[in-house]
Design a protein around this motif. Structure first.
Motif, PDB file in Angstrom:
ATOM      1  N   UNK A  15       0.926  -0.692   0.445  1.00  0.00           N
ATOM      2  CA  UNK A  15       0.308   0.072  -0.282  1.00  0.00           C
ATOM      3  C   UNK A  15       0.791   1.306  -0.088  1.00  0.00           C
ATOM      4  N   UNK A  16       0.741   1.903  -0.957  1.00  0.00           N
ATOM      5  CA  UNK A  16       1.854   3.803  -1.245  1.00  0.00           C
ATOM      6  C   UNK A  16       0.197   4.484  -0.670  1.00  0.00           C
ATOM      7  N   UNK A  17       1.050   5.966  -0.555  1.00  0.00           N
ATOM      8  CA  UNK A  17      -0.166   6.991  -0.426  1.00  0.00           C
ATOM      9  C   UNK A  17       1.122   7.798  -0.785  1.00  0.00           C
ATOM     10  N   UNK A  18       0.272   8.782  -1.949  1.00  0.00           N
ATOM     11  CA  UNK A  18       0.997   9.776  -2.117  1.00  0.00           C
ATOM     12  C   UNK A  18      -0.122  11.498  -2.290  1.00  0.00           C
ATOM     13  N   UNK A 132      -7.531   4.435   5.523  1.00  0.00           N
ATOM     14  CA  UNK A 132      -6.877   2.819   5.465  1.00  0.00           C
ATOM     15  C   UNK A 132      -5.790   3.132   6.318  1.00  0.00           C
ATOM     16  N   UNK A 133      -5.579   4.045   7.062  1.00  0.00           N
ATOM     17  CA  UNK A 133      -4.466   4.008   8.254  1.00  0.00           C
ATOM     18  C   UNK A 133      -4.211   2.401   9.166  1.00  0.00           C
ATOM     19  N   UNK A 134      -4.731   1.753   8.763  1.00  0.00           N
ATOM     20  CA  UNK A 134      -4.773  -0.150   8.894  1.00  0.00           C
ATOM     21  C   UNK A 134      -3.897  -0.824   8.226  1.00  0.00           C
ATOM     22  N   UNK A 135      -3.652  -0.395   6.819  1.00  0.00           N
ATOM     23  CA  UNK A 135      -2.889  -0.493   5.998  1.00  0.00           C
ATOM     24  C   UNK A 135      -1.496  -0.135   6.504  1.00  0.00           C
TER      25      UNK A 135
END
Length: 142
Positions: A15-18, A132-135
């Motif tokens: 999982x990535x965050x941008x 989606x903090x749990x991922x």
């Protein structure tokens, strides 16, 4: 030499965050499309869903260069005669803040079953908050 094929179930999916605030829309969309397809991995296969999941925050603050804010047009047809609706980038981002970025990403993915399947792996949010903090998504720089 043997070609190694990885089963979709056995693939390592990250999982990535941008953070899209102030970043050019096309560059963000291009980077996301590559990660969704899995082209950044050694196990890439053009017919399989090997890519990662991407969460995009601050989609309402994405940047466009030049006069695209007023000149770029989005079209939608209602299905009725004379039902062609058109919106500028400003109006579209004001009404649906995630839509311009989502449409840009959709245009960079394959057309067909695989592209529709890959599009479900991107989550776009207008603000800072996302569920989606749990991922434990890792930051991805553009």
């Amino acid at each position: 030499m043997k070609t190694i094929f990885v089963n979709e179930k056995d693939a390592q999916r990250n999982w990535y965050i941008i953070d899209a605030a102030g970043k050019p829309m096309g560059r963000v969309a291009a980077k996301v499309a590559v990660v969704l397809r899995g082209k950044n991995k050694a196990t890439f296969a053009p017919n399989q869903e090997m890519g990662d999941f991407v969460v995009i925050v601050n989609a309402d603050k994405v940047a466009v260069t030049g006069a695209k804010a007023t000149d770029k047009m989005y079209y939608h047809h209602t299905g009725y005669v004379g039902g062609l609706k058109s919106f500028t980038f400003e109006k579209k981002i004001e009404r649906h803040p995630e839509a311009p970025l989502m449409l840009a990403i959709k245009g960079m993915l394959p057309n067909g079953r695989l592209g529709r399947k890959l599009l479900k792996n991107v989550k776009v949010y207008a603000g800072e908050n996302h569920p989606h903090a749990a991922q434990n998504p890792q930051p991805l720089e553009i």
